[in-house]
Design an enzyme around this catalytic site. Structure first.
Site, PDB file in Angstrom:
ATOM      1  N   ASP A 200       0.778  -1.232   0.000  1.00 52.09           N
ATOM      2  CA  ASP A 200       0.000   0.000   0.000  1.00 52.09           C
ATOM      3  C   ASP A 200       0.813   1.288   0.000  1.00 52.09           C
ATOM      4  OD1 ASP A 200      -2.396   1.303  -0.179  1.00 52.09           O
ATOM      5  OD2 ASP A 200      -2.871   1.234   1.936  1.00 52.09           O
TER       6      ASP A 200
ATOM      7  N   HIS B 267       2.484   3.597   6.803  1.00 54.37           N
ATOM      8  CA  HIS B 267       2.399   4.375   5.569  1.00 54.37           C
ATOM      9  C   HIS B 267       1.278   5.402   5.582  1.00 54.37           C
ATOM     10  CE1 HIS B 267      -0.457   1.096   4.909  1.00 54.37           C
ATOM     11  NE2 HIS B 267      -1.059   1.872   4.039  1.00 54.37           N
TER      12      HIS B 267
END
Length: 887
Positions: free
Chosen positions: A70, A319
């Site tokens: 991701d 992230h």
């Protein structure tokens, strides 16, 4: 798993083994962010996770495959870290849509990524695969309570849809197989927030597997089974193919035209700075815990614990954390976790300083010095300052403390007077005490500060009238000129090299897009999309009001670009660079426009469309405007499509000179036209960009009026040949900055242990017997278990970037430290969880390349450029009060 992976063949109806296999794996979260994170906390986080898995689940749980599905782009430095940790491969989800389209045509979605130009192959080579659907299931095959795809109905019913579902699935499988090189393909099943009701997924996948495999009786060549990335990777390795070679990185990332995920390089700049400072303090906390031994954890100030901050910093590497793409209440929670970690580490630091210094003081940690607030220094007439230096070389560090007085006396550890000044504003109306403090490598120095007379606080300097003579500030190394008519920076001179370069610097803002006829895409937490390629000056006037501050320690030009944007251009004594301290915010949005603020530098350098940015604060990569090394770019966003992550530095150069700008946090940066470079420092946006955060990036701040952010850019002008010598060391000093601890009173002390005499007091301490060479950095010194420490040394120069510092260097570990004796030493993998000789990686064949041979361990460690070597040391501590390491 591996046995199952390669021993899958089952005789088919035609008397032969099945020719293909389809893998289904559940989606998962990514381990760290590659653009907004510095390599040091990312490395620590990976090591922490690997150690946890090994301790809780055993050696068989050691991961062999990295799973980065991701993050919004992928860095070369993190790929090199994965390789050196022993991973066999890396699977990524998000890559630029044009890059992926080209690779699909060439069947190069799987490759060997050569992640270092300095380390000999294949030590930083890692097999890398791009997943077909990012991390989602193929269209029509999502069976979760969040999905609306029809389930597999195989009962005797008029709703039976097995034939349609199997036919659709086989079509998808065969289409996907055309884009990959072997007869094995991988399919992800699952997505964000899925498997909350896992029964839905597995019930339907069980049916899918059964009915797809039953088609083989009618000639289908597709066989489906549950599997893992490791199993899939093993099958690719067994194919014994040669693979294309990639040497650049995966930045910037766009998932469609006008949709560049380059805004998050800067999003939430205050949290990005807090994360950077937190890792800085974590390394200091770990070092002092290692140097002082068990007493740091159970000392006179109570139980100290570094794990709280270590885990909080690790969580911040997510992230959607340091990247700034989380919701506001989540960002607040990340900050809360970091604050709790600081408190726990400060107890440990106090215990360690008391032990190593042979004294017990009422240590004070002024956490608000960034806004010039410290009750101790502002209300007392005598106090002690302890400066701890986490670097392996001595440093001279500028001290600036808010005070309430006109003059002070400062003495160093030897009792000698230190030149000091009281500046009228730090910022106004707070007067600030200034002096230079030095500290030995991996150690501390103690300074005494006394107010000489109460007096009146110094008045702010009068702002001089506009002068026809050029304004300037200078020290023995640098001279900076300002345009007398506009107040802007005009020229920088390197006096040591007799170099002069015209440099204009100012602040601008890009008008954030709300969508247009070309694309409805807006600017948001993830995506940067300006409404125009031409930014708007922050100052509405060509003239920027300025005033000068000059004293024996510092010379400053204060610039006021607007009511919400100002800057101090500063030169300190002995400083071979220019410091730009900018303050931006609250960004006004009453006009209905979101704004993205940049600091831009314009020079006369002939740069030919090229500029250079770091990779996670370590490697340096060449960037070319409107260009990608691996495909022919069709550029849709001339500004956002040329932005790259800047974790530590960005520079431009011609054949002779180089201008380097270092950052104190991760930011987005670029060179939009030749001779220029720019860094985005702050953003405030009014619309969501529809990538998952679900709210605009507004950041109201504590007073609910808008966030004010302060930061620093350090500017270096030097020759191309000499620049690396400067920016490498300065970047490390900025990242691993010294830390100030205070205590009330004049520094009277007594022995740490009962019965100790006052002579045990050590006003100065170094944990090293000799300083490290300038090209070697002590990356990690941390407790690893009872009587053991984890030690990492890194060569911080790349091959060929410096005639002197890019050479190999040898260190003798057994004679390096003073606080403890190393009784045994074992070289480990980069993660610290496996002995180096136990690491066995799959060997892949690149289309081009050379074999690699490594060296063995020993107490005399030789480091090659960009090499990191990791050791587990068994140590024996000296008794407290023995005076070990006193300098």
């Amino acid at each position: 798993c591996r046995v199952r992976a390669w021993d899958w063949g089952v005789p088919g109806g035609g008397g032969h083994e099945y020719r293909g296999r389809l893998e289904l794996v559940g989606g998962g979260w990514c381990m760290s962010d590659e653009a907004a994170a510095h390599y040091s906390p990312a490395l620590e986080q990976l090591a922490l996770g690997r150690r946890f898995l090994r301790q809780e689940l055993g050696g068989c749980a050691t991961p062999r495959v990295a799973w980065q599905i991701d993050p919004f782009g992928h860095s070369r430095q993190l790929a090199a870290i994965f390789a050196q940790m022993g991973y066999d491969g890396l699977f990524v989800g998000r890559v630029d849509h044009q890059d992926k389209g080209t690779r699909e045509e060439l069947r190069e979605l799987e490759m060997i990524w050569r992640a270092s130009g300095s380390l000999d192959p294949p030590s930083a080579d890692i097999f890398t695969g791009i997943l077909p659907n990012v991390y989602n299931p193929p269209s029509g095959f999502c069976w979760d309570q969040l999905c609306s795809d029809p389930p597999v109905v195989d009962e005797d019913s008029e709703e039976n849809n097995v034939d349609n579902i199997v036919s659709s699935f086989l079509h998808i499988a065969l289409s996907q197989a055309e884009r990959y090189r072997t007869n094995h393909i991988i399919m992800t099943m699952g997505s964000d927030f899925h498997y909350e009701n896992a029964n839905l997924w597995f019930k339907n996948m069980d049916k899918l597997i059964t009915h797809v495999n039953a088609r083989q009786a009618n000639g289908s060549r597709v066989h489906v089974l549950y599997s893992t990335p490791s199993c899939y990777l093993w099958e690719l390795h067994q194919a014994n193919l040669s693979w294309s070679l990639k040497t650049d990185d995966f930045f910037p990332y766009s998932d469609g035209p006008h949709q560049f995920w380059t805004g998050y390089f800067t999003s939430r700049p205050a949290f990005k700075r807090y994360e950077r400072l937190s890792n800085n303090f974590l390394q200091i906390c770990s070092q002092l815990e290692a140097l002082a031994g068990p007493v740091a954890r159970e000392g006179p100030y109570g139980p100290g614990d570094s794990s709280v901050l270590r885990e909080a910093v690790a969580v911040a590497q997510h992230h959607d954390a340091v990247s700034g793409t989380e919701k506001q209440h989540v960002a607040d929670d990340y900050a809360r976790q970091l604050a709790e970690g600081w408190e726990s580490c400060q107890v440990l630091v106090a215990n360690a300083l008391a032990s190593l210094g042979g004294r017990k003081e009422n240590f004070v940690f002024c956490n608000a010095l960034n806004i010039s607030v410290c009750p101790l220094t502002e209300t007392t007439s005598r106090f002690t300052l302890i400066l701890y230096n986490p670097l392996g070389r001595p440093v001279s560090w500028p001290i600036r403390l808010p005070v309430n007085g006109a003059s002070y006396a400062v003495t160093d550890p030897q009792g000698q007077p230190v030149l000091s000044e009281v500046s009228p504003g730090c910022p106004p109306p707070h007067p600030g005490l200034l002096f230079q403090a030095s500290a030995p490598p991996l150690g501390f120095s103690t300074f005494k500060v006394s107010r000489l007379s109460r007096g009146d606080p110094p008045a702010p300097p009068a702002r001089p009238p506009l002068s026809s003579e050029p304004q300037e500030i200078r020290n023995e190394h640098v001279r900076v000129l300002f345009d007398p008519l506009t107040g802007h920076l005009k020229e920088i001179q390197n006096l040591d090299k007799s170099i002069s370069l015209p440099v204009f610097q100012s602040f601008y803002w890009y008008n954030a897009s709300v969508g247009n006829d070309e694309s409805l895409q807006t600017s948001g937490a993830y995506i940067f999309r300006p409404n125009s390629s031409q930014p708007i000056p922050v100052s509405s006037s060509k003239r920027v009001p300025t005033y000068l501050v000059k004293n024996a320690l510092v010379q400053e030009v204060h610039q006021n670009f607007s009511s919400w944007c100002s800057q101090v251009v500063r030169l300190r004594v002995g400083q071979p660079y220019v410091e730009l301290e900018w303050t931006v915010g609250p960004i006004p949005v009453e006009d209905g426009w979101g704004k993205e603020i940049i600091s831009r530098f314009e020079t006369t350098l002939q740069t030919d469309g090229r500029f250079y940015t770091d990779s996670n604060g370590r490697q340096v990569l060449e960037r070319r405007r409107d260009y990608r090394p691996t495909w022919n770019l069709s550029q849709t966003e001339p500004v956002a499509g040329n932005y790259y992550p800047v974790n530590s530095r960005i520079f431009i150069k011609d054949k002779k000179f180089q201008l380097t700008v270092l950052t104190d946090r991760s930011q987005g940066g670029s060179s939009i036209f030749d001779g220029s470079l720019e860094l985005m420092v702050h953003r405030r946006l009014l619309y969501d960009d529809n990538r998952g955060v679900g709210e605009p990036l507004v950041e109201l701040g504590a007073n609910r009026q808008g966030l004010v952010v302060r930061g620093r850019h350090l500017v270096l002008l030097d020759t191309v040949e000499s620049s690396a010598e400067r920016h490498r060391l300065l970047a490390q000093e900025l990242f691993m900055a010294p830390y100030v601890v205070l205590a009330p009173g004049g520094g009277s002390s007594y022995g740490f242990c009962p019965g100790d005499s006052p002579q045990t007091f050590s006003p100065q301490f170094s944990g090293l017997r000799q300083e490290l060479p300038p090209n070697v950095h002590l990356l990690t010194l941390a407790p690893w278990g009872a009587g053991t420490l984890l030690l990492r040394l890194e060569h911080q120069f790349e091959r060929g970037e410096s005639a002197n510092s890019s050479q190999p260097v040898t260190i003798d570990l057994l004679t390096l430290f003073s606080a403890f004796a190393i009784t045994s030493l074992q070289e480990m993998s980069l993660g610290g969880d496996l002995p180096l000789d136990a690491v066995s990686r799959l060997v892949w064949t690149p289309a081009t390349g050379t074999p690699w041979g490594g060296g063995g361990p020993g107490s005399r460690v030789t480091l090659q450029p960009m090499e990191i070597r990791t050791f587990l040391a068994t140590v024996q501590y000296q008794e407290p009060g023995a005076g070990v390491g006193g300098a």
